[in-house]
Design an enzyme around this catalytic site. Structure first.
Site, PDB file in Angstrom:
ATOM      1  N   TYR A 109      -1.688   6.203  -2.929  1.00  0.00           N
ATOM      2  CA  TYR A 109      -2.483   6.263  -3.239  1.00  0.00           C
ATOM      3  C   TYR A 109      -3.593   4.866  -2.899  1.00  0.00           C
ATOM      4  O   TYR A 109      -4.237   5.324  -3.975  1.00  0.00           O
ATOM      5  CB  TYR A 109      -2.171   7.139  -4.633  1.00  0.00           C
ATOM      6  N   SER A 118      -4.578   0.658  -2.370  1.00  0.00           N
ATOM      7  CA  SER A 118      -3.686  -0.554  -1.750  1.00  0.00           C
ATOM      8  C   SER A 118      -3.917  -1.285  -2.903  1.00  0.00           C
ATOM      9  O   SER A 118      -4.589  -1.460  -3.656  1.00  0.00           O
ATOM     10  CB  SER A 118      -4.323  -0.750  -0.514  1.00  0.00           C
ATOM     11  N   SER A 120       0.799  -1.613   0.128  1.00  0.00           N
ATOM     12  CA  SER A 120      -0.229   0.455  -0.040  1.00  0.00           C
ATOM     13  C   SER A 120       1.274   1.413   0.265  1.00  0.00           C
ATOM     14  O   SER A 120       1.891   1.615   0.850  1.00  0.00           O
ATOM     15  CB  SER A 120      -0.736   0.191   1.531  1.00  0.00           C
ATOM     16  N   ASP A 128       9.608   9.041 -14.307  1.00  0.00           N
ATOM     17  CA  ASP A 128       9.990   8.138 -12.544  1.00  0.00           C
ATOM     18  C   ASP A 128      10.287   6.466 -12.833  1.00  0.00           C
ATOM     19  O   ASP A 128       9.991   5.989 -12.161  1.00  0.00           O
ATOM     20  CB  ASP A 128       8.713   8.560 -12.192  1.00  0.00           C
TER      21      ASP A 128
END
Length: 360
Positions: free
Chosen positions: A35, A37, A32, A150
């Site tokens: 934003y 889980s 999790s 990213d």
């Protein structure tokens, strides 16, 4: 979400109530974050294991609501072997009025590139195949005018056949706090994005690929900076300090002044840094790890580099359908983002079953 509403069941996992269609069984938490889980589950319809992500408070603020809409739109758009795509999306809500929860279903990916690097020294052929797949996925993503932002080893899933998928787009822009200190979030970041030098372009992702490729070849992080300044020093030690032409492009005056205060350093000879590496790999790294983003190689150009001769096939390196991101400049209220998101959930058409080829 398919047209006739399936039967849902409820279950509490890690103090969170999950309400999912009966199709998904044997839910077990796998992680999790801020934003949402994620649970692993068995998809009784396909016989595959999948990842089900329950978004956390998807509509608690305008920023959350827009992020939720962005993530769903992006995942729905991605249809490429080397990019994570959406297998299903659902909500237990029966109407827009009830709509508060969003669940996303994707392939369950076993290992990420981090696990692979730690476990074994990779052969040059492995490196070729892995980097080729990252670039093949990036060519597709970039063709839709999307920047990942990213890319790092933990965002690259790999199965036991060495097949790779790009995960976790830079959906939420990282906060300064998350980028501070000795953190992998920053080690793979292009200098222009890390230091807010200028408007950046898609080649920020190519810088990240260069960092990842260097790590696969050496088994070590290329630029493990302890903070932003240390990171920049490590980068400049390898690629040299910027010349006048690049300095002119840096719009941030404070960044310009700081760089000009540093001792001049020449670019190192990459062949002496990556001793024993395939000379073609070294040549490609020199074209990726270029400080001036305008001069960095693109994903499409990199695919045609001689290093990938045994994998490159211009007829099997597809581009994406156009992606409408005009919503990014819209200022909607929470309820408007929510309504747009609900429409996207309801209109979802699942991929044909034979596209679910990648089991890890």
């Amino acid at each position: 979400m398919s047209q006739e509403r399936p039967t849902f069941y409820r279950q509490e996992l890690n103090k969170t109530v999950w309400e999912v269609p009966e199709r998904y069984q044997n839910l077990s938490p796998v992680g999790s974050g801020a934003y949402g889980s994620v649970c692993a589950a068995f998809d009784t319809k396909t016989g595959h294991r999948v990842a089900v992500k329950k978004l956390s408070r998807p509509f608690q603020s305008i920023i959350h609501a827009k992020r939720t809409y962005r993530e769903l739109r992006l995942l729905k758009h991605m249809k490429h072997e080397n990019v994570i795509g959406l297998l299903d999306v659902f909500t237990p809500a029966r109407s827009l009025e009830e709509f508060n929860d969003v669940y996303l279903v994707t392939h369950l990916m076993g290992a990420d590139l981090n696990n692979i690097v730690k476990c074994q020294k990779l052969t040059d052929d492995h490196v070729q195949f892995l980097i080729y797949q990252i670039l093949r996925g990036l060519k597709y993503i970039h063709s839709a005018d999307i920047i990942h932002r990213d890319l790092k080893p933990s965002n690259l899933a790999v199965n036991e056949d060495c097949e790779l998928k790009i995960l976790d787009f830079g959906l939420a822009r990282h906060t300064d706090d998350e980028m501070t200190g000795y953190v992998a979030t920053r080690w793979y970041r292009a200098p222009e994005i890390m230091l807010n030098w200028m408007h950046y372009n898609q080649t920020v992702d190519i810088w990240s690929v260069g960092c990842i490729m260097a790590e696969l070849l050496t088994g070590r992080t290329l630029f493990p900076g302890t903070d932003h300044i240390d990171q920049l020093k490590l980068i400049l030690r390898l690629v040299g300090t910027p010349g006048a032409e690049l300095l002119k492009k840096i719009s941030s005056e404070s960044a310009r002044n700081y760089i000009q205060s540093l001792a001049q350093m020449p670019k190192m000879n990459f062949a002496n840094v990556f001793i024993g590496a395939n000379p073609l790999a070294v040549d490609l790294l020199e074209k990726m790890l270029v400080l001036d983003s305008d001069k960095r190689i693109t994903a499409a150009q990199a695919l045609a580099h001689a290093y990938f001769a045994q994998y490159h096939d211009p007829d099997d390196e597809p581009v994406a359908e156009p992606y409408d991101q005009s919503f990014e400049s819209r200022d909607f209220l929470i309820d408007e983002w929510k309504s747009l998101t609900y429409d996207e959930v309801i209109s979802f058409v699942p991929p044909p079953l034979d596209q679910e080829e990648m089991e890890s």
